[in-house]
Design an enzyme around this catalytic site. Structure first.
Site, PDB file in Angstrom:
ATOM      1  CG  PHE A  12      94.420 -52.701   1.486  1.00 16.71           C
ATOM      2  CD1 PHE A  12      93.424 -53.433   0.982  1.00 16.71           C
ATOM      3  CD2 PHE A  12      94.838 -52.221   2.603  1.00 16.71           C
ATOM      4  CE1 PHE A  12      92.430 -53.983   1.824  1.00 16.71           C
ATOM      5  CE2 PHE A  12      93.756 -52.438   3.478  1.00 16.71           C
ATOM      6  CZ  PHE A  12      92.669 -53.244   3.299  1.00 16.71           C
ATOM      7  CG  ASP A  13      96.385 -52.948  -6.271  1.00 14.79           C
ATOM      8  OD1 ASP A  13      97.362 -52.303  -6.649  1.00 14.79           O
ATOM      9  OD2 ASP A  13      95.217 -52.946  -6.901  1.00 14.79           O
ATOM     10  CG  LEU A  14      95.638 -46.456  -4.950  1.00 18.40           C
ATOM     11  CD1 LEU A  14      94.832 -46.402  -3.492  1.00 18.40           C
ATOM     12  CD2 LEU A  14      96.578 -45.443  -5.294  1.00 18.40           C
ATOM     13  CG  ASP A 167      92.582 -54.987  -9.131  1.00 17.80           C
ATOM     14  OD1 ASP A 167      92.242 -54.506  -9.823  1.00 17.80           O
ATOM     15  OD2 ASP A 167      93.630 -54.568  -8.532  1.00 17.80           O
TER      16      ASP A 167
END
Length: 218
Positions: A12-14, A167
């Site tokens: 995941f990106d944060l 995102d």
């Protein structure tokens, strides 16, 4: 829930993906620009920087004042993190369900180590993320594949068996450069057009849609 997750490894990106830090980041930038340059910056441009190296974005904006802007940003950010960081509805539950289904989880972010760890702690995800690749873990940042590949290496995973969830367009470009599938979410900083132009495998507008993408229909 599907008994066999689509990918055994999810990175995941944060910011804007796992944790709602967008308001904090934008406000920190605006404080820093106002303090050092005497004026705010275009918010749309600030949001477009999210996901990239913080100091790198500041050097683009004002090469001669970047260090001052960085110092003003980080001090205000640290003072206001607890007040402004928030959870995204359904995301924590999804992460824990992924772990329960046997999926190995990692995070690859351009955020610095301490604020990245703090953000995970504030939303209660620090105990389920065994791998955190942060700004200082690598010498190149998204859209370079290096952060994502470092996360995969720590997980003992292959790109073809893994997916990156983010995102922003830069996240999808990094996934492609790493040879990974890219799944985009729309609740963060990225604009719909920019995300679409980056050609993610799947685009999700809610945590339920992301759940279906990663775990199959519930």
């Amino acid at each position: 829930m599907s008994s066999t997750p689509r990918w055994p490894h999810v990175v995941f990106d944060l910011d804007g993906t796992l944790v709602d830090t967008i308001a904090l980041i934008v406000a920190s930038y605006q404080h820093a620009f106002t303090t050092v340059l005497g004026h705010e910056w275009d918010e749309a441009e600030i949001r477009s920087w999210i996901g990239q190296s913080l100091i790198g974005a500041m050097r683009q904006a004002s090469p001669e004042k970047a260090d001052e802007i960085f110092a003003a940003y980080t001090s205000w950010n640290e003072e206001n993190t607890e007040r402004l960081v928030a959870q995204y509805p359904g995301v924590n539950e999804l992460v824990r369900d992924l772990v329960a289904a046997g999926v190995r989880i990692g995070v690859a972010t351009s955020k610095r180590a301490e604020p990245a760890q703090r953000a995970l702690q504030l939303v209660g995800l620090d105990d389920v993320v065994p791998v955190l690749v942060h700004h200082d873990s690598v010498d190149e940042h998204k859209p370079s594949p290096k952060p994502l590949l470092a996360a995969l290496d720590a997980l003992g995973a292959r790109p073809e068996d893994s997916v990156y969830v983010g995102d922003a367009a830069v996240d999808m470009l990094a996934a492609r450069n790493a040879g990974m599938a890219g799944v985009a979410v729309t609740w963060g900083a990225g604009t719909p057009d920019a995300i679409a132009d980056a050609k993610p495998l799947i685009t999700c507008t809610t945590a339920d849609e992301l759940r279906s993408a990663l775990l199959g229909p519930s």
